[in-house]
Design a protein around this motif. Sequence first.
Motif, short mmCIF file in Angstrom:
data_model
loop_
_atom_site.label_atom_id
_atom_site.label_comp_id
_atom_site.label_asym_id
_atom_site.label_seq_id
_atom_site.Cartn_x
_atom_site.Cartn_y
_atom_site.Cartn_z
N UNK A 1 18.50 -47.84 -34.48
CA UNK A 1 16.44 -47.61 -34.10
C UNK A 1 15.74 -47.45 -32.62
N UNK A 2 16.68 -48.10 -31.41
CA UNK A 2 15.89 -47.63 -30.30
C UNK A 2 15.81 -46.10 -29.95
N UNK A 3 17.09 -45.89 -30.79
CA UNK A 3 17.65 -44.50 -29.97
C UNK A 3 16.13 -43.81 -30.39
N UNK A 4 16.21 -43.50 -32.00
CA UNK A 4 14.52 -43.35 -32.66
C UNK A 4 14.15 -43.36 -32.21
N UNK A 5 13.21 -44.10 -31.19
CA UNK A 5 11.93 -44.37 -30.52
C UNK A 5 12.34 -43.94 -29.43
N UNK A 6 13.23 -44.23 -28.57
CA UNK A 6 13.69 -43.27 -28.13
C UNK A 6 12.82 -41.74 -27.13
N UNK A 7 13.79 -41.18 -28.32
CA UNK A 7 13.93 -39.61 -29.57
C UNK A 7 12.37 -38.85 -29.80
N UNK A 8 11.48 -40.27 -29.81
CA UNK A 8 9.85 -39.35 -29.91
C UNK A 8 9.55 -38.47 -28.62
N UNK A 9 10.24 -38.88 -27.51
CA UNK A 9 9.14 -38.63 -26.09
C UNK A 9 10.03 -36.97 -26.42
N UNK A 10 10.88 -36.59 -27.31
CA UNK A 10 11.53 -35.26 -27.02
C UNK A 10 10.77 -34.47 -28.98
N UNK A 11 9.68 -34.80 -29.77
CA UNK A 11 9.68 -34.68 -30.75
C UNK A 11 8.82 -33.54 -30.41
N UNK A 12 8.17 -32.84 -29.62
CA UNK A 12 7.71 -31.66 -29.38
C UNK A 12 8.70 -30.61 -29.10
N UNK A 13 9.25 -31.31 -28.00
CA UNK A 13 10.53 -29.48 -27.81
C UNK A 13 11.16 -29.63 -29.26
N UNK A 14 11.75 -30.68 -30.21
CA UNK A 14 11.91 -29.91 -31.23
C UNK A 14 11.70 -29.90 -32.20
N UNK A 15 10.55 -30.26 -32.29
CA UNK A 15 9.35 -29.62 -33.94
C UNK A 15 9.80 -27.84 -33.16
N UNK A 16 9.57 -27.22 -31.75
CA UNK A 16 9.49 -26.20 -31.51
C UNK A 16 10.73 -25.00 -32.02
N UNK A 17 12.11 -25.84 -31.70
CA UNK A 17 13.21 -25.86 -31.43
C UNK A 17 14.30 -25.06 -33.11
N UNK A 18 13.34 -26.34 -33.80
CA UNK A 18 13.86 -26.17 -35.21
C UNK A 18 12.84 -25.07 -35.74
N UNK A 19 11.22 -24.99 -35.30
CA UNK A 19 10.44 -24.26 -35.72
C UNK A 19 9.76 -24.72 -36.73
N UNK A 20 9.95 -26.09 -36.93
CA UNK A 20 9.11 -26.91 -38.16
C UNK A 20 7.16 -26.36 -37.49
N UNK A 21 6.91 -26.55 -38.82
CA UNK A 21 5.04 -26.59 -39.28
C UNK A 21 4.59 -27.33 -39.10
N UNK A 22 3.62 -28.35 -38.40
CA UNK A 22 3.05 -30.09 -38.27
C UNK A 22 2.36 -29.73 -39.02
N UNK A 23 1.40 -28.60 -39.72
CA UNK A 23 -0.09 -28.53 -40.29
C UNK A 23 0.02 -29.71 -41.37
#
Length: 247
Positions: free
Chosen positions: A30-52
């Motif tokens: 749980x702590x790891x996933x909460x920490x990983x939120x900071x990298x959400x924009x980079x992760x979404x860009x890497x996987x080419x996710x559509x967040x609309x």
Amino acid sequence: MIAVQAAFDIGESDMAYALVVDSIDYSIWVMFLLWAINFAPKFNKWVKADTRVLDEVSKKLEEDAKANEAPITFINIIFLLGLGLVVSAFGQNLGATLNGVAPWLDKSTWTVLLITLAGLVGAVTPIGKMAGAQELSNVLLYSVVALLASRASFLELTDEPLWIVAGFMILAIHCIIMIILAKIFKLDMFTCGVASLANIGGYASAPILAGAYSGALVPVGVLMALMGYVIGTGGGIIVANIMSMFS
């Protein structure tokens, strides 16, 4: 976990190890996933996710939340608490009946499945939108979590440390699979993280992670957690049966 324990008649001493693993490994995850939120924009860009779509849902939920600002009243609390106890009692009685008709599942297993289904149905009705529903459900939820945790002893960590290691190995495999699927299906970090906790932590943590992204997305975490309970309980029993064949 309780449903699977009851279905296979697992003793308290054996279950204690699983509860310790759940407490330690799951808390770190749980702590790891909460920490990983900071990298959400980079992760979404890497996987080419559509967040609309996610952004639209978040905006709609924020508007609904603003429209429902009714004060919590004593009548609401008593009604919701009474309804919860009635559903619990009804689920136990019906679970015993179904166990007699379909004995391949234990009474406790049927009870958990029925109450989970009732909660899923109630969440999409006006009852789920009553003022105080979320607060009361959190109190009852953490009461159950506290009762579960009270059955585990951290003194047993020195007896079977490999259980802890095995738990982290399972989480590592889970993480790798999630990343691969996210890349293939272009899933954003919010979807991956909340789905992960919906299956690993359930209602106790999925809404918390969803709320860390946006307070309006908490209902999404609740719904995914409820689905995780429904699918996870049945899936756990199936996996346990398969493993029993090889033991």
